[in-house]
Design an enzyme around this catalytic site. Structure first.
Site, PDB file in Angstrom:
ATOM      1  CG  HIS A 173     -23.246  -4.643 -10.932  1.00 42.97           C
ATOM      2  ND1 HIS A 173     -23.380  -5.998 -10.786  1.00 42.97           N
ATOM      3  CD2 HIS A 173     -24.480  -4.184 -11.315  1.00 42.97           C
ATOM      4  CE1 HIS A 173     -24.636  -6.334 -11.052  1.00 42.97           C
ATOM      5  NE2 HIS A 173     -25.330  -5.257 -11.367  1.00 42.97           N
ATOM      6  CG  HIS A 175     -27.297  -1.053 -12.696  1.00 46.50           C
ATOM      7  ND1 HIS A 175     -26.998  -1.616 -13.915  1.00 46.50           N
ATOM      8  CD2 HIS A 175     -27.528  -2.081 -11.853  1.00 46.50           C
ATOM      9  CE1 HIS A 175     -27.070  -2.930 -13.818  1.00 46.50           C
ATOM     10  NE2 HIS A 175     -27.381  -3.253 -12.575  1.00 46.50           N
ATOM     11  CG  ASP A 178     -31.228  -5.808  -5.987  1.00 41.94           C
ATOM     12  OD1 ASP A 178     -30.685  -6.349  -5.018  1.00 41.94           O
ATOM     13  OD2 ASP A 178     -31.071  -6.202  -7.158  1.00 41.94           O
ATOM     14  CB  CYS A 224     -33.362  -8.788  -8.649  1.00 37.42           C
ATOM     15  SG  CYS A 224     -31.902  -8.428  -9.655  1.00 37.42           S
ATOM     16  CE  LYS A 269     -29.508  -9.144  -6.323  1.00 39.04           C
ATOM     17  NZ  LYS A 269     -29.352  -8.477  -7.621  1.00 39.04           N
TER      18      LYS A 269
HETATM   19  C1  VGL Z   1     -31.770  -5.646 -11.554  1.00 39.58           C
HETATM   20  C2  VGL Z   1     -31.368  -5.247 -13.753  1.00 39.58           C
HETATM   21  C3  VGL Z   1     -30.006  -5.244 -13.533  1.00 39.58           C
HETATM   22  C4  VGL Z   1     -32.783  -5.862 -10.464  1.00 39.58           C
HETATM   23  C5  VGL Z   1     -30.410  -5.653 -11.308  1.00 39.58           C
HETATM   24  O1  VGL Z   1     -32.458  -5.595  -9.292  1.00 39.58           O
HETATM   25  O2  VGL Z   1     -33.911  -6.299 -10.784  1.00 39.58           O
HETATM   26  N1  VGL Z   1     -32.232  -5.451 -12.780  1.00 39.58           N
HETATM   27  N2  VGL Z   1     -29.539  -5.446 -12.304  1.00 39.58           N
HETATM   28 ZN    ZN Z   2     -27.456  -5.176 -11.867  1.00 43.25          ZN
END
Ligand code: VGL
Ligand code: ZN
Length: 202
Positions: free
Chosen positions: A48, A80, A8, A150, A105
């Site tokens: 998302h 986000h 991410d 994550c 994801k």
């Molecule tokens: C993440 C919060 C919400 C991450 C993803 O990538 O750690 N954290 N979505």
């Molecule tokens: Zn997220």
């Protein structure tokens, strides 16, 4: 065979992003330095739909409140990494040339997915497990954002699935909600995950 999993490294988790991880950008040059040294490179994108269950807006609640979804505690995040938006793009300085596959994801509206392997029901697969197995990869190294969400969930699934699992900690950054960063490092060590620094790769 080994692989690097880049978790991410997207605009929304970096400076000025919707869910900024403080100092998140600083890990990008480190990731670029080490990524050519792995047999395979996998990158994940949090991806998302706009009405996603993890968004505070979806529930008309406050950001960082928690709710219970089928017995699983869900932190409510700011909107986000909405699919195909700028916030969901990789950080512009991430070297994408070594990346072999990209796993998206968190794509279903009604379930979140912190791990690169399973959605938060711990049952629905992303397919990464079979990609690694199919290629006979034994050693899995994690970098990216965020250390305590994550990266943490992905590494915990990785060791549970039987991979030798490493977190290159100086190429990750945490969000640290209510002590989650210390908790994640402690839990990963207890689970047998090796916490290393990037100089061990070069
Ligand atoms: C993440 C919060 C919400 C991450 C993803 O990538 O750690 N954290 N979505
Ligand atoms: Zn997220």
């Amino acid at each position: 065979m080994n692989c690097l999993v880049i978790i991410d490294v997207q605009n929304d988790f970096c400076k000025g992003g919707a869910l900024e991880v403080k100092g998140g950008d600083n890990i990008v040059p480190t990731i670029n330095k080490i990524s050519p040294y792995f047999d395979k490179v996998i990158a994940t994108k949090d991806w998302h739909p706009i009405n996603h269950i993890s968004f505070a807006d979806t529930h008309k609640k406050k950001v960082y409140d928690t709710i219970n979804i089928n017995g699983v505690t869900q932190v409510l995040w700011p909107v986000h990494c909405v699919q195909a938006t700028k916030g969901a793009d990789f950080h512009p300085e991430l070297d994408t040339r070594p990346i072999d596959i990209i796993i998206h994801k968190g794509t279903s509206p009604d379930i979140d997915s912190y791990s690169a392997f399973f959605e938060n029901d711990k049952n629905t697969e992303t397919g990464l497990h079979y990609y690694l197995k199919g290629l006979k990869i034994n050693d899995v190294y994690f970098v990216g954002l965020a250390t305590d969400f994550c990266v943490f969930y992905s590494a915990m699934d990785s060791i549970r699935l039987g991979f030798n699992t490493y977190v290159i900690v100086d190429a990750t950054k945490g969000v640290d909600v209510n002590g989650s960063l210390d908790f994640s490092i402690k839990s990963m060590k207890e689970a047998g995950i090796k916490i290393i620094t990037h100089d061990k790769i070069l």
